[in-house]
Design an enzyme around this catalytic site. Structure first.
Site, mmCIF file in Angstrom:
data_model
loop_
_atom_site.group_PDB
_atom_site.id
_atom_site.type_symbol
_atom_site.label_atom_id
_atom_site.label_comp_id
_atom_site.label_asym_id
_atom_site.label_seq_id
_atom_site.Cartn_x
_atom_site.Cartn_y
_atom_site.Cartn_z
ATOM 1 N N LEU A 66 76.612 -38.969 0.548
ATOM 2 C CA LEU A 66 76.862 -37.714 -0.154
ATOM 3 C C LEU A 66 75.588 -36.884 -0.272
ATOM 4 C CD1 LEU A 66 79.131 -39.268 -2.913
ATOM 5 C CD2 LEU A 66 79.831 -38.091 -0.827
ATOM 6 N N ARG A 67 74.500 -37.457 0.130
ATOM 7 C CA ARG A 67 73.192 -36.786 0.195
ATOM 8 C C ARG A 67 72.594 -36.409 -1.153
ATOM 9 N NH1 ARG A 67 71.405 -38.808 4.715
ATOM 10 N NH2 ARG A 67 72.004 -37.700 6.595
ATOM 11 N N ASP A 308 81.410 -43.651 8.119
ATOM 12 C CA ASP A 308 79.942 -43.646 8.229
ATOM 13 C C ASP A 308 79.411 -42.212 8.127
ATOM 14 O OD1 ASP A 308 77.380 -44.923 10.498
ATOM 15 O OD2 ASP A 308 77.573 -45.037 8.323
#
Lengths: 426, 316, 164
Positions: A66-67, A308
């Site tokens: 999700l950064r 991924d």
């Protein structure tokens, strides 16, 4: 709010409960209250006509970056959670390689809190196995678990010290935590960007042999025998790796594993003329590896498919192949690529959808991924025949980096419900 | 998947990025064109006005004096304006992206980029991004390709041996790390050479090298037997000690080309080397300076071949 | 239209050139037709005059439009152009651009003392101020007509007229 929802005329597919038939679904107070027949005095607040659509449990994605925290220039929680529900994903697992790394309970709590406030998919973070993912010192796994970590992972960071790996597995085993590991020998993979085979030879790319995976995997399996740890193997890529997993399972070792949607479909030839979107870790291996992975997913040696999901900003891919940042966006491709695999591998939808619902739930030890009576109504309603083209504007994720750019897909989510509440409509 | 940027929709050559994918017919037409340019080099006035007014930018991200010089000479003989950019020193270190560099130079009126880069695929990458009127010549990208070297090597073979379909050719040395080797192998197999051999220790041969259409020899004595052309590859310093080879001395003993080993080849075999040579490592001075070596003609032909490539692209 | 006999025209050119020969005269034929004619003229003038050929592909003015011609034969000038009296020989004179290119190329070999032009056919349609000093025959052709000189297997020149 006691919302009553009636999903009618849909083909209900619930892999865990072995349901695959046209049947109405009734939801009240966020839970499944009936299948097939309306409950007594049920007056729906909302009716969804699911004619020609498939109604299944909300998808569970075992790997989605999700950064946040730290990599907001690549993507934000908002954009990626939007992408998740647009992809029919109601529950996802995120790896700990954020910035800072998820090795502190406070960070995990903050992430969970942020995600919860968005009221979209459930987020289950994996805690870092070692401090800073530096591979030197164990993390406070028990505290992290209490803060909400569902398991412990080393993401793509190297864990070279075998003794430390063994200790980490032993410590996790003390509490019954699952260790998530991607098998890759650090030295054999150093500097490599592509699978060691004919394609890398032709293109002159630094290569990673398949034995980088099998050597590391053998180490992990032997350590499992030593420590009794439960391990989930992430992103298998080689046919030899599949055989090792098969043997380990036959032996009764507590091992599960997944492959990414990219590896289920593509091989090293898909690098084409140096397409940086095909720069992935583990690398795309050859056709025989790819075919072995697809077959193993069908026969259960491989348990689950995941996206991924790794959004990368455009600049990081607009460079020569080996300099590009690895990874592909995938939350919105998880469903159509699962369907594509099912069609090509001639796997019935009931079994195929299990790979992204009930099987991930089993791996996580959660009671979700199915639509039994009384179950929280996390639902995905999709049109299996809807065609769409993979292009930047079709994706909600900030990551537009996928080797499937330009591909025609079949399968589009029409509605995603979380506890009966509509979070996406397409 | 991205389409092949080397060709136009009609199959004409828009860029020269790699020999792979070029037909034998096209390769021969490049060599034929180069023939005419050889005679230009033998005149007093070694210039023709073909590319007058065109700007050719030598974009070298990897330092190279000799290749850059031959491209510069070739471009000037075509009356083009040449700008040399040694990018390793300037903007790259300031953090400018490769694309920004290319865009800026395009805005300065570039008609053609001659690119050398340390990364395989860099020329393809640049070619995908330039405006339609700009042509890209790959002067060497990582380990992948060095098409003009492959072409000039074929020109040399054609000059001395005439018929490719009757030859045995051996490529000797660090095939794994060599873009020259890959380009040579593609060219030889495309032009119908019936036997292409690679001779090297196993650590210097990439996985699946046979799939390129070559016979593998680890024994140089066996590999050189009855060969018509010996193509030596340069052994880079980094390989000489440590993880690929133990030492330059052992390499020279088993894989260096000496006069004795050359006797195993046909008596009229020619010896080639892309340069610069490591005397005493891959090749003995007596061979390099001997009558069978065609290394200096290779350099001369290199100018004519590059003139041919640049004028064919610019006129496309 | 009745076409003249190119072999006869070649003989006429040789006769026209003969009185203009000087001590430093060289013959230069322009590929391909002009080269054949120049060789025949040289033979008819005794076979001893220096003979060269020019392929003007690299000097054409339409390169950026039509690109490089795939069949390029090397020019062959083995004598000194500097201070020579060059008799340039071509088969058909039309727009004049070929002659312009030939003169440019000749100058890259050296500075001639003088250049005279002998052509087998002048078909008019000049686009540049170029004129031939010796002409075998003048033909008035339209834009759609194309005249070609070819060499048959018996080494005889033939003329053919094509309509586009």
């Amino acid at each position: 709010m006691s919302m009553k929802i009636h999903i009618k005329n849909g083909r209900l597919i619930d892999p865990k409960n072995k349901i695959d038939r046209v049947a109405d679904l009734y939801i009240a107070a966020g839970k499944v209250v009936s299948i097939g027949k309306a409950p007594e005095a049920f007056h729906a607040n909302r009716e969804i006509d699911a004619s020609n659509l498939i109604v299944c449990p909300g998808l569970i994605d075992l790997a989605a970056r999700l950064r946040e925290p730290g990599f907001e220039y690549r993507a934000t929680l908002e954009s990626e959670m939007d992408a998740a529900v647009a992809g029919g994903v109601t529950c996802l697992v995120c790896p700990p390689d954020t910035d800072p790394v998820l090795d502190e309970p406070g960070l995990v709590e903050m992430l969970k809190h942020r995600a919860k406030s968005l009221n979209q998919a459930h987020v289950y973070p994996l805690g870092a196995l070692t401090q800073g993912l530096a591979g030197k010192v164990l993390t406070e796994m028990a505290e992290l678990h209490d803060a909400g970590c569902i398991g412990f992972s080393h993401a793509d960071a190297p864990l070279i010290d075998t003794t430390l790996l063994m200790r980490a597995m032993e410590y996790a085993a003390t509490f019954g935590f699952t260790v998530w590991l991607r098998p890759q020998d650090f030295f054999l993979a150093q500097d490599g960007v592509a699978h060691d085979g004919e394609v890398a030879t032709r293109l002159g790319l630094a290569a990673i042999p398949a034995c980088a995976e099998t050597i590391a995997l053998s180490t992990i399996l032997f350590l499992m025998r030593e420590t009794g740890a439960r391990v989930h193997i992430c992103r298998l890529s080689s046919r030899d790796g599949v055989e090792l997993i098969r043997q380990a399972k036959a032996e009764g070792l507590p091992v599960t594993c997944d492959i990414s949607i990219n590896h289920a479909h593509l091989c090293d030839r898909d690098i084409g003329y140096f397409d940086a979107n095909a720069n992935l870790m583990p690398p795309l291996r050859d056709q025989r590896d790819r075919d072995a992975l697809r077959a193993a997913l069908a026969d259960g040696a491989i348990d689950a498919l995941c996206s991924d999901h790794t959004p990368v900003d455009e600049d990081a891919k607009q460079v020569p192949f080996a300099e590009a940042e690895t990874g592909a966006t995938g939350l919105e491709l998880l469903l159509p690529l699962t369907l594509k695999w099912a069609t090509e591998q001639k796997v019935p939808l009931l079994d195929a959808l299990a790979k992204i619902t009930s099987e991930p739930a089993r791996i996580l030890g959660l009671n979700n991924g199915h639509l039994g009576l009384g179950q929280t109504a996390d639902v995905c309603i999709f049109d299996p025949a809807a065609p769409w083209r993979v292009e930047a504007r079709a994706l909600k994720s900030q990551g537009k980096n996928t080797p499937f750019l330009g591909y025609e897909m079949l399968g589009k989510v029409r509605y995603t419900l979380m506890a009966g509440h509509g979070v996406y409509e397409g | 998947m991205t389409p092949n940027p080397q060709l136009t929709d009609t199959g004409a050559l828009r860029h020269l990025l790699t020999i792979e994918g070029l037909s034998a017919k096209l390769i021969h037409s490049i060599l034929d064109t180069a023939e005419s340019f050889v005679s230009v080099g033998e005149r007093e006035v070694k210039k023709v006005p073909l590319l007058r007014g065109k700007s050719i930018f030598n974009l070298f991200f990897e330092a190279s004096t000799r290749t850059r010089t031959t491209f510069e000479i070739a471009a000037k003989r075509l009356s083009a304006d040449v700008v040399n950019l040694n990018v390793s020193a300037s903007s790259q270190s300031k953090g400018e992206t490769l694309l920004d560099t290319v865009d800026n130079l395009s805005a300065m009126g570039a008609d053609m980029f001659v690119v050398r880069h340390a990364q395989s695929g860099a020329a393809h990458f640049i070619a995908r991004h330039v405006a339609p009127h700009i042509h890209v010549v790959n002067a060497g990208d990582g380990r992948h390709a060095h098409p003009t070297q492959g072409l000039l090597d074929m020109f040399t073979i054609r000059r001395f041996k005439k018929d490719f379909t009757q030859l045995r050719v051996a490529v000797v040395g660090d095939v794994m790390h060599s873009r020259v080797a890959r380009s040579e192998i593609h060219a030889l197999t495309t032009l119908g050479v019936p036997e292409v051999r690679v001779i090297a220790p196993r650590t210097l041969l990439p996985k699946g090298v046979e799939s390129l259409g070559v016979h593998v020899f680890n024994d140089m004595q066996a590999g050189l037997k009855d060969v018509d052309v010996v193509m030596m590859l340069r052994l880079q310093n980094e390989r000489m000690s440590g993880t690929f080879l133990p030492s330059a001395q052992e390499y020279f003993k088993y894989y260096g080309l000496t006069a004795d080993k050359l006797k195993l080849a046909k008596p009229d075999a020619i010896v080639m080397h892309p340069g610069p040579m490591n005397r005493g490592v891959e090749i003995d001075s007596s061979v390099a300076d001997g009558g069978q070596a065609v290394i200096l003609p290779q350099v001369t032909f290199g100018i004519a071949v590059r003139m041919a490539v640049m004028s064919m692209l610019a006129g496309a | 239209m009745k076409l003249p006999d190119p072999e006869q025209l070649t003989q006429q050119l040789a006769l026209a050139i003969k009185p203009r020969l000087r001590a430093n005269t060289v013959l230069v034929g322009i590929h391909t037709g002009g080269a054949w004619i120049a060789e025949k003229v040289q033979q008819q003038l005794g076979g001893k005059l220096p003979l060269g050929t020019l392929d003007i592909s690299f000097y054409r003015d339409d390169f950026s439009r039509i690109g490089l011609h795939p069949q390029v034969t090397p020019s062959a000038i083995s004598f000194e152009v500097e201070d020579a009296h060059v008799i340039l020989i071509d088969d058909v004179l039309h727009t004049g651009r070929t002659i312009r290119a030939a003169m440019n190329e000749l100058y890259d070999y050296g500075r001639p003392a003088s250049i005279e032009l002998a052509v087998l056919i002048d078909r008019g349609g000049r686009e540049l101020p170029i004129a031939a000093d010796m002409v075998g025959a003048r033909l008035d052709l339209t834009e759609n007509q194309n005249i070609q000189v070819t060499l048959d297997p018996n080494n005889k020149l033939t003329l053919s007229l094509h309509e586009r």
